[in-house]
Motif scaffolding. Structure first.
Motif, PDB file in Angstrom:
ATOM      1  N   LEU A 270      -8.759   3.349   6.877  1.00 59.25           N
ATOM      2  CA  LEU A 270      -9.701   4.435   6.642  1.00 59.25           C
ATOM      3  C   LEU A 270     -10.392   4.880   7.922  1.00 59.25           C
ATOM      4  O   LEU A 270     -10.411   6.061   8.249  1.00 59.25           O
ATOM      5  CB  LEU A 270     -10.754   4.018   5.604  1.00 59.25           C
ATOM      6  N   VAL A 271     -10.971   3.920   8.639  1.00 60.41           N
ATOM      7  CA  VAL A 271     -11.799   4.247   9.800  1.00 60.41           C
ATOM      8  C   VAL A 271     -10.949   4.501  11.051  1.00 60.41           C
ATOM      9  O   VAL A 271     -11.120   5.516  11.732  1.00 60.41           O
ATOM     10  CB  VAL A 271     -12.846   3.148  10.046  1.00 60.41           C
ATOM     11  N   ASP A 272     -10.029   3.600  11.342  1.00 57.85           N
ATOM     12  CA  ASP A 272      -9.234   3.727  12.565  1.00 57.85           C
ATOM     13  C   ASP A 272      -7.993   4.604  12.378  1.00 57.85           C
ATOM     14  O   ASP A 272      -7.597   5.316  13.290  1.00 57.85           O
ATOM     15  CB  ASP A 272      -8.810   2.348  13.071  1.00 57.85           C
ATOM     16  N   GLY A 273      -7.369   4.514  11.213  1.00 57.63           N
ATOM     17  CA  GLY A 273      -6.150   5.276  10.961  1.00 57.63           C
ATOM     18  C   GLY A 273      -6.407   6.724  10.591  1.00 57.63           C
ATOM     19  O   GLY A 273      -5.886   7.639  11.216  1.00 57.63           O
ATOM     20  N   PHE A 274      -7.224   6.931   9.565  1.00 61.01           N
ATOM     21  CA  PHE A 274      -7.520   8.285   9.110  1.00 61.01           C
ATOM     22  C   PHE A 274      -8.673   8.927   9.882  1.00 61.01           C
ATOM     23  O   PHE A 274      -8.893  10.122   9.781  1.00 61.01           O
ATOM     24  CB  PHE A 274      -7.864   8.296   7.619  1.00 61.01           C
TER      25      PHE A 274
ATOM     26  N   LEU B   1       0.852  -1.179   0.000  1.00 62.24           N
ATOM     27  CA  LEU B   1       0.000   0.000   0.000  1.00 62.24           C
ATOM     28  C   LEU B   1       0.890   1.233   0.000  1.00 62.24           C
ATOM     29  O   LEU B   1       1.980   1.228   0.575  1.00 62.24           O
ATOM     30  CB  LEU B   1      -0.884   0.037   1.247  1.00 62.24           C
ATOM     31  N   ASN B   2       0.407   2.293  -0.618  1.00 64.84           N
ATOM     32  CA  ASN B   2       1.087   3.580  -0.627  1.00 64.84           C
ATOM     33  C   ASN B   2       0.040   4.611  -0.221  1.00 64.84           C
ATOM     34  O   ASN B   2      -1.088   4.592  -0.737  1.00 64.84           O
ATOM     35  CB  ASN B   2       1.623   3.879  -2.029  1.00 64.84           C
ATOM     36  N   LEU B   3       0.380   5.494   0.713  1.00 63.05           N
ATOM     37  CA  LEU B   3      -0.570   6.516   1.149  1.00 63.05           C
ATOM     38  C   LEU B   3       0.164   7.693   1.753  1.00 63.05           C
ATOM     39  O   LEU B   3       1.320   7.576   2.152  1.00 63.05           O
ATOM     40  CB  LEU B   3      -1.563   5.932   2.163  1.00 63.05           C
ATOM     41  N   ASP B   4      -0.508   8.831   1.776  1.00 59.00           N
ATOM     42  CA  ASP B   4      -0.007  10.014   2.459  1.00 59.00           C
ATOM     43  C   ASP B   4      -0.847  10.239   3.697  1.00 59.00           C
ATOM     44  O   ASP B   4      -2.057   9.994   3.691  1.00 59.00           O
ATOM     45  CB  ASP B   4      -0.113  11.256   1.571  1.00 59.00           C
ATOM     46  N   CYS B   5      -0.221  10.719   4.742  1.00 58.34           N
ATOM     47  CA  CYS B   5      -0.957  11.054   5.961  1.00 58.34           C
ATOM     48  C   CYS B   5      -0.341  12.273   6.613  1.00 58.34           C
ATOM     49  O   CYS B   5       0.811  12.615   6.352  1.00 58.34           O
ATOM     50  CB  CYS B   5      -0.968   9.872   6.926  1.00 58.34           C
ATOM     51  N   THR B   6      -1.127  12.903   7.447  1.00 61.73           N
ATOM     52  CA  THR B   6      -0.621  14.030   8.218  1.00 61.73           C
ATOM     53  C   THR B   6       0.134  13.491   9.425  1.00 61.73           C
ATOM     54  O   THR B   6       0.021  12.312   9.769  1.00 61.73           O
ATOM     55  CB  THR B   6      -1.770  14.941   8.692  1.00 61.73           C
ATOM     56  N   ASP B   7       0.847  14.358  10.088  1.00 65.73           N
ATOM     57  CA  ASP B   7       1.568  13.947  11.294  1.00 65.73           C
ATOM     58  C   ASP B   7       0.595  13.478  12.369  1.00 65.73           C
ATOM     59  O   ASP B   7       0.886  12.554  13.120  1.00 65.73           O
ATOM     60  CB  ASP B   7       2.434  15.087  11.818  1.00 65.73           C
ATOM     61  N   VAL B   8      -0.578  14.087  12.422  1.00 65.68           N
ATOM     62  CA  VAL B   8      -1.594  13.700  13.398  1.00 65.68           C
ATOM     63  C   VAL B   8      -2.109  12.285  13.115  1.00 65.68           C
ATOM     64  O   VAL B   8      -2.329  11.491  14.032  1.00 65.68           O
ATOM     65  CB  VAL B   8      -2.767  14.714  13.377  1.00 65.68           C
ATOM     66  N   GLU B   9      -2.294  11.957  11.833  1.00 67.97           N
ATOM     67  CA  GLU B   9      -2.819  10.645  11.453  1.00 67.97           C
ATOM     68  C   GLU B   9      -1.789   9.523  11.583  1.00 67.97           C
ATOM     69  O   GLU B   9      -2.160   8.350  11.717  1.00 67.97           O
ATOM     70  CB  GLU B   9      -3.330  10.681  10.006  1.00 67.97           C
ATOM     71  N   LEU B  10      -0.511   9.865  11.549  1.00 65.12           N
ATOM     72  CA  LEU B  10       0.546   8.859  11.540  1.00 65.12           C
ATOM     73  C   LEU B  10       0.467   7.900  12.723  1.00 65.12           C
ATOM     74  O   LEU B  10       0.556   6.680  12.538  1.00 65.12           O
ATOM     75  CB  LEU B  10       1.923   9.533  11.491  1.00 65.12           C
ATOM     76  N   ASP B  11       0.267   8.392  13.920  1.00 68.33           N
ATOM     77  CA  ASP B  11       0.193   7.519  15.099  1.00 68.33           C
ATOM     78  C   ASP B  11      -1.009   6.578  15.036  1.00 68.33           C
ATOM     79  O   ASP B  11      -0.890   5.391  15.369  1.00 68.33           O
ATOM     80  CB  ASP B  11       0.131   8.342  16.382  1.00 68.33           C
ATOM     81  N   SER B  12      -2.164   7.085  14.606  1.00 69.83           N
ATOM     82  CA  SER B  12      -3.342   6.219  14.532  1.00 69.83           C
ATOM     83  C   SER B  12      -3.213   5.200  13.401  1.00 69.83           C
ATOM     84  O   SER B  12      -3.714   4.077  13.515  1.00 69.83           O
ATOM     85  CB  SER B  12      -4.631   7.036  14.413  1.00 69.83           C
ATOM     86  N   ILE B  13      -2.517   5.543  12.338  1.00 75.06           N
ATOM     87  CA  ILE B  13      -2.265   4.576  11.256  1.00 75.06           C
ATOM     88  C   ILE B  13      -1.341   3.474  11.766  1.00 75.06           C
ATOM     89  O   ILE B  13      -1.580   2.291  11.515  1.00 75.06           O
ATOM     90  CB  ILE B  13      -1.696   5.283  10.011  1.00 75.06           C
ATOM     91  N   ARG B  14      -0.318   3.842  12.489  1.00 72.82           N
ATOM     92  CA  ARG B  14       0.578   2.827  13.077  1.00 72.82           C
ATOM     93  C   ARG B  14      -0.198   1.884  14.000  1.00 72.82           C
ATOM     94  O   ARG B  14      -0.014   0.675  13.964  1.00 72.82           O
ATOM     95  CB  ARG B  14       1.707   3.484  13.852  1.00 72.82           C
ATOM     96  N   ALA B  15      -1.071   2.445  14.835  1.00 77.21           N
ATOM     97  CA  ALA B  15      -1.878   1.624  15.749  1.00 77.21           C
ATOM     98  C   ALA B  15      -2.814   0.710  14.963  1.00 77.21           C
ATOM     99  O   ALA B  15      -3.002  -0.459  15.333  1.00 77.21           O
ATOM    100  CB  ALA B  15      -2.674   2.514  16.699  1.00 77.21           C
TER     101      ALA B  15
END
Length: 131
Positions: free
Chosen positions: A114-118, A59-73
């Motif tokens: 989508l739901v938990d990360g973003f 997968l390839n995606l862009d995220c904000t710094d705020v979203e990065l932690d929730s995407i990792r989780a």
């Protein structure tokens, strides 16, 4: 593919599975999934999008710094899923995420992102923009 958008979790997973199969059948470079542009929020950046490349199961995606932690989780909930590349962009961070497994598993990871990360709403509209 006969349907190009979906708004419920089960429908989005079915859409992603169908889009992955179409991507594979067409032997295209990548599959692009985009959320409805109406969810854009000035505090969180542009609407989420995800690209998938079957050859590398990545997968390839862009995220904000705020979203990065929730995407990792979100990806930590799936065994074997891991970030393989991360670099800074103008808008935040670009991630490459390896997702080994079948099409259904890839779709479940995307749904979780989508739901938990973003933090998209449960009824977010997802579009198969390019297969």
């Amino acid at each position: 593919m006969s349907r190009f958008d979906a708004t419920s979790p089960a429908e989005r997973i079915d859409l992603v599975v169908a889009a992955i199969r179409a991507h594979r059948a067409r032997d295209s470079a990548f599959l692009t999934l985009e959320t409805d542009p109406e969810i854009e929020d000035s505090s969180s950046g542009p609407p989420p999008w995800v690209q998938y490349r079957d050859q590398e199961q990545t997968l390839n995606l862009d995220c904000t710094d705020v979203e990065l932690d929730s995407i990792r989780a979100a990806i930590d909930e799936f065994g074997g899923v891991r970030i393989t590349d991360q670099h800074e962009t103008e808008a935040g961070t670009n991630l490459r995420i390896e997702v080994p497994g079948d099409d259904e598993r890839v779709a479940q990871v995307i749904e979780s992102l989508l739901v938990d990360g973003f933090g998209c709403p449960e009824d977010v509209r997802l579009w198969a923009a390019a297969v």
